[in-house]
Design a protein around this motif. Structure first.
Motif, PDB file in Angstrom:
ATOM      1  N   ALA A   1       0.813  -1.216   0.000  1.00  0.00           N
ATOM      2  CA  ALA A   1       0.000   0.000   0.000  1.00  0.00           C
ATOM      3  C   ALA A   1       0.850   1.271   0.000  1.00  0.00           C
ATOM      4  CB  ALA A   1      -0.922   0.010   1.216  1.00  0.00           C
ATOM      5  N   GLY A   2       2.166   1.135   0.099  1.00  0.00           N
ATOM      6  CA  GLY A   2       3.028   2.313   0.150  1.00  0.00           C
ATOM      7  C   GLY A   2       3.142   2.910   1.534  1.00  0.00           C
ATOM      8  N   ARG A   3       2.858   2.074   2.552  1.00  0.00           N
ATOM      9  CA  ARG A   3       3.016   2.539   3.931  1.00  0.00           C
ATOM     10  C   ARG A   3       4.435   2.221   4.422  1.00  0.00           C
ATOM     11  NH1 ARG A   3      -1.559   4.263   6.239  1.00  0.00           N
ATOM     12  NH2 ARG A   3      -3.522   3.675   5.230  1.00  0.00           N
ATOM     13  N   LEU A   4       4.946   3.069   5.280  1.00  0.00           N
ATOM     14  CA  LEU A   4       6.292   2.881   5.825  1.00  0.00           C
ATOM     15  C   LEU A   4       6.268   1.792   6.890  1.00  0.00           C
ATOM     16  CD1 LEU A   4       7.159   6.649   6.039  1.00  0.00           C
ATOM     17  CD2 LEU A   4       8.172   5.002   4.460  1.00  0.00           C
ATOM     18  N   CYS A   5       7.114   0.815   6.716  1.00  0.00           N
ATOM     19  CA  CYS A   5       7.099  -0.364   7.584  1.00  0.00           C
ATOM     20  C   CYS A   5       8.527  -0.690   7.978  1.00  0.00           C
ATOM     21  CB  CYS A   5       6.441  -1.534   6.848  1.00  0.00           C
ATOM     22  SG  CYS A   5       6.257  -3.013   7.835  1.00  0.00           S
TER      23      CYS A   5
END
Length: 209
Positions: A22-26
């Motif tokens: 989703a393009g979330r920072l992880c």
């Protein structure tokens, strides 16, 4: 077969999670692999040529452990979870979309995108501290192996940790943009002497203080 003093090390990047997709920072958040992540891990296992792998090391999060299980399964390699191999914490940025982070933290996030090793996320982990932690965990894990000392070691790492470990195994400073880190080959194989590993650990400890 490598010389006794040399190690064949295979670095394997953890497959993506739903946040990654989703393009979330992880950074170090504990999430499972998504369907694409399982496929990615299976492809990495094939690329690894893992028939001769003796031990697979990984962090404690679910995505890392699942990737390691997929890599180890074809050969029955030993699987060892080491908490200090977890990903690099991104603090307050964890879980944000890249667009959200850019809006809330425009200057530091822009600099981080250009070179994550030069910017520490708010309440996150610095490159110096993370590199020292990862290096120490790898050296300790390798030195404690029993029964498979002549066989290659696989190390499963989250994307940022993967890039930085690859750099210091090559005796380079960590660098590169976030886009370049994500574009690295998912499997990197190299031969490293035990002396180099220990020297790198000493140097990184000194920098981290």
């Amino acid at each position: 077969m490598p010389k006794t003093n040399d190690l064949d090390i295979v670095l394997i990047r953890v497959g993506p999670t739903e946040w990654d997709e989703a393009g979330r920072l992880c950074g170090d958040s504990d999430l499972p692999l998504c369907a694409a992540g399982v496929s990615s891990a299976q492809a990495s296992a094939e690329l690894t040529d893992c028939a001769d792998i003796g031990t697979v090391f990984c962090g404690s999060d679910e995505a890392s452990r699942r990737t390691a299980e997929i890599v180890a399964a074809p050969t029955g390699a030993k699987l060892r979870t080491i908490e200090d191999l977890d990903g690099v914490s991104l603090g307050l940025w964890e879980g944000l979309l890249e667009t959200e982070a850019a809006e809330r933290y425009p200057t530091p996030f822009r600099a981080w995108m250009e070179n994550p090793s030069q910017v520490t996320a708010p309440e996150g982990e610095s490159a110096e501290i993370a590199s020292a932690r990862l290096c120490d965990a790898i050296v300790r894990g390798i030195e404690r192996r029993r029964g498979d000392r002549g066989r290659p070691v696989a190390i499963v790492l989250r994307p940022i940790a993967f890039a930085w470990v690859a750099a210091w195994l090559r005796e380079e400073a960590p660098g590169g943009s976030w886009a370049e880190i994500k574009a690295l080959d998912p499997v990197i194989r190299m031969r490293v002497s035990r002396e180099v590993l220990r020297e790198r650990r000493t140097a990184l400890r000194a920098v981290a203080g």
